[in-house]
Write a protein that holds these residues in place. Structure first.
Motif, short mmCIF file in Angstrom:
data_model
loop_
_atom_site.label_atom_id
_atom_site.label_comp_id
_atom_site.label_asym_id
_atom_site.label_seq_id
_atom_site.Cartn_x
_atom_site.Cartn_y
_atom_site.Cartn_z
N TRP A 56 0.78 -1.09 -0.12
CA TRP A 56 0.03 -0.03 -0.09
C TRP A 56 0.81 1.17 -0.18
CZ3 TRP A 56 -0.34 3.18 4.24
CH2 TRP A 56 -1.27 4.39 4.31
N ASN A 57 1.80 1.21 0.73
CA ASN A 57 2.78 2.50 0.90
C ASN A 57 3.37 3.02 -0.44
OD1 ASN A 57 3.76 4.38 2.97
ND2 ASN A 57 5.76 3.23 2.96
N LYS A 58 3.78 1.84 -1.02
CA LYS A 58 4.60 1.98 -2.36
C LYS A 58 4.17 2.88 -3.29
CE LYS A 58 3.68 -1.94 -5.17
NZ LYS A 58 4.02 -3.11 -5.47
N TYR A 59 2.68 2.94 -2.96
CA TYR A 59 1.70 3.80 -4.18
C TYR A 59 1.62 5.20 -3.39
CZ TYR A 59 0.59 -0.33 -6.78
OH TYR A 59 0.50 -1.54 -7.48
N GLY A 60 1.95 5.34 -2.22
CA GLY A 60 2.07 6.99 -1.61
C GLY A 60 0.51 7.41 -1.13
N PHE A 61 -0.12 6.36 -0.91
CA PHE A 61 -1.36 6.71 -0.12
C PHE A 61 -1.31 7.06 1.29
CE2 PHE A 61 -3.17 3.42 -3.22
CZ PHE A 61 -3.80 4.35 -4.20
#
Length: 88
Positions: A56-61
């Motif tokens: 999830w974090n790798k998409y910058g949300f």
């Protein structure tokens, strides 16, 4: 009338247990999955796990729930609607 696609569409649904907004979007995701079950693959990713959080974090949300379609189209929490998902 459902549209058939040559390749199935990949949908990553990032959510978390005990998340109020996720409880609202879960049924939307379920309805989309039933309606388009031959043309989409929905992967539900629990962000409270280390692996789920990292994905999830790798998409910058910044918040959950969020959706990523085919690893490129990002839909933040406030834009998750049944109509928008059908269009995309």
């Amino acid at each position: 009338m459902p549209v058939a696609y040559a390749d199935s569409i990949s949908v990553q649904y990032f959510h978390q247990k005990d998340c109020h907004d996720c409880e609202i979007t879960d049924p939307v995701i379920d309805r989309i999955e039933v309606q388009y079950n031959n043309s989409i693959v929905i992967t539900r990713i629990e962000t409270s796990t280390a692996d789920g959080f990292n994905q999830w974090n790798k998409y910058g949300f910044l918040e959950v729930p969020t959706i990523v379609i085919n690893n490129e189209t990002k839909i933040p929490k406030e834009e998750i609607t049944e109509e928008k998902l059908k269009t995309l």
